[in-house]
Design an enzyme around this catalytic site. Structure first.
Site, mmCIF file in Angstrom:
data_model
loop_
_atom_site.group_PDB
_atom_site.id
_atom_site.type_symbol
_atom_site.label_atom_id
_atom_site.label_comp_id
_atom_site.label_asym_id
_atom_site.label_seq_id
_atom_site.Cartn_x
_atom_site.Cartn_y
_atom_site.Cartn_z
ATOM 1 N N ARG A 41 0.827 -1.210 0.000
ATOM 2 C CA ARG A 41 0.000 0.000 0.000
ATOM 3 C C ARG A 41 0.858 1.255 0.000
ATOM 4 N NH1 ARG A 41 -3.240 0.979 5.278
ATOM 5 N NH2 ARG A 41 -1.189 1.742 5.911
ATOM 6 N N TYR A 93 -18.269 15.817 -15.909
ATOM 7 C CA TYR A 93 -18.648 14.513 -15.363
ATOM 8 C C TYR A 93 -19.421 14.669 -14.054
ATOM 9 C CZ TYR A 93 -18.357 9.912 -13.270
ATOM 10 O OH TYR A 93 -18.676 8.733 -12.667
ATOM 11 N N ASP A 166 -9.181 16.966 -16.748
ATOM 12 C CA ASP A 166 -9.695 15.607 -16.923
ATOM 13 C C ASP A 166 -9.533 15.258 -18.400
ATOM 14 O OD1 ASP A 166 -11.219 13.294 -17.320
ATOM 15 O OD2 ASP A 166 -12.635 13.837 -15.732
ATOM 16 N N LYS A 191 -12.325 3.763 -18.471
ATOM 17 C CA LYS A 191 -12.868 4.071 -19.784
ATOM 18 C C LYS A 191 -11.897 3.667 -20.896
ATOM 19 C CE LYS A 191 -16.299 6.007 -17.490
ATOM 20 N NZ LYS A 191 -15.776 6.247 -16.142
#
Length: 352
Positions: A41, A93, A166, A191
């Site tokens: 992590r 978005y 973005d 996407k």
């Protein structure tokens, strides 16, 4: 990596193991939660690192991967001081705007909404706000923002706002906002980069060392780490992004032209490149009927996969300000004639 190679070539080569006897051609899927004395992590895994190297190479910065696109947005928000003012496009978005609105309701942010194509308003905002959140083309209206002019204004502003782009719709094949002066680029890897509708992942890229450090620290604090399989699948998807996007763009251009000539279509929104387009029918009922009558194109909320998907966005909470008859179409890899046969039949109200 040779900088003279095209993005399509670099997408295929970046993040691979060094060539040599016995070395694999592709990075293996590493699912370990601990690497020696290090916790994955905190330090990542070789699979994450390979994906991040590849995306960073394409965008021109250092990439940090997250569990989802929204986890990426949240990590960027973590960079902002309490009370910051952020300018966002009116059409963008819905998940991102929801995150900003939630922060606003908690008193953490002030949100200013600006029409995407009102470049003068964005240039003015560059001297008045703490953050410019840009999205081009916009989701779902496919508006193209003048990133060059807006980012130039931000760089010359005494207030030096943080600039975030973005780049999900354009992809790093279509544009590299860091070269224009953006501070951070974000992607929903779910996407086009993943490209097969089989993973959730996000990524942020920056050329600033201070921001890169902060973005990685945010990932560690929140635990928004990418899954091993997801990172491996995303890297595999990235390899074919260039050829997928080229073919999808050709089909999208054909469909945009034909939709523009159909009497039932009031407006087509297509920026001239890329695999996304939208078009308007007379009202929401007509749009819903078209979706229900399609046989090949899936009525689904996501986008960027090898299969074409369509959705009427105004029915979603948070997107009710979108024109009721607007349909967002993500063009996949099906034969363009099959896609048009499906669309035209649905528009005409006849079997495909």
């Amino acid at each position: 990596m040779n900088d003279s190679w095209s993005p399509r070539t670099r997408a295929i080569l970046a993040g691979r193991p060094e060539a040599g006897d016995g070395n694999p051609a592709n990075v293996p899927l590493v699912s370990a939660s601990a690497l020696g004395l290090e916790y994955s992590r905190d330090v990542g895994t070789p699979t994450w690192a390979a994906f991040e190297e590849a995306v960073g190479t394409l965008e021109g910065g250092t990439a940090t991967a997250y569990a989802s696109g929204m986890a990426t947005v949240t990590a960027v928000l973590d960079l902002l001081p309490v009370g910051a003012t952020i300018a966002v496009p009116v059409y963008s978005y819905v998940g991102t705007r929801s995150a900003f609105d939630h922060a606003h309701e908690q008193g953490k942010l002030t949100v200013r909404r600006i029409e995407p194509t009102d470049t003068d308003a964005w240039v003015a905002a560059a001297g008045e706000v703490d953050v410019l959140w840009l999205e081009s083309p916009t989701n779902p209206t496919l508006d193209v923002m003048d990133l060059d002019a807006i980012l130039k204004a931000a760089r010359s502003s005494d207030s030096a706002p943080l600039t975030v782009v973005d780049n999900t719709f354009a992809t790093p094949i279509g544009q590299q906002p860091l070269e224009l002066g953006a501070d951070v680029v974000v992607h929903s890897v779910t996407k086009f980069i993943g490209g097969h509708s089989d993973l959730l992942l996000g990524v942020a890229v920056t050329a600033r060392d201070d921001l890169s450090t902060s973005l990685r620290e945010a990932r560690t604090r929140t635990g928004a780490t990418p899954g091993a399989l997801e990172a491996w699948l995303a890297l595999r998807g990235l390899r074919t992004l260039g050829v997928r996007l080229a073919e999808e763009s050709r089909t999208a251009a054909v469909l945009a032209e034909r939709l523009g000539g159909h009497p039932a279509v009031e407006r087509v929104r297509y920026p001239g490149t890329g695999a996304m387009l939208s078009f308007d029918l007379v009202d929401g009922a007509a749009a819903e009927r078209l979706c229900a009558n399609l046989k090949l194109i899936h009525n689904a909320t996501s986008l960027g996969g090898v299969e074409s998907t369509i959705e009427r966005r105004a029915h979603l909470p948070g997107d009710s300000h979108v024109a009721p008859g607007l349909l967002r179409l993500s063009v996949g890899l099906e034969d363009p004639e099959d896609l048009w046969r499906d669309l035209s039949a649905a528009l005409d109200g006849r079997p495909s």
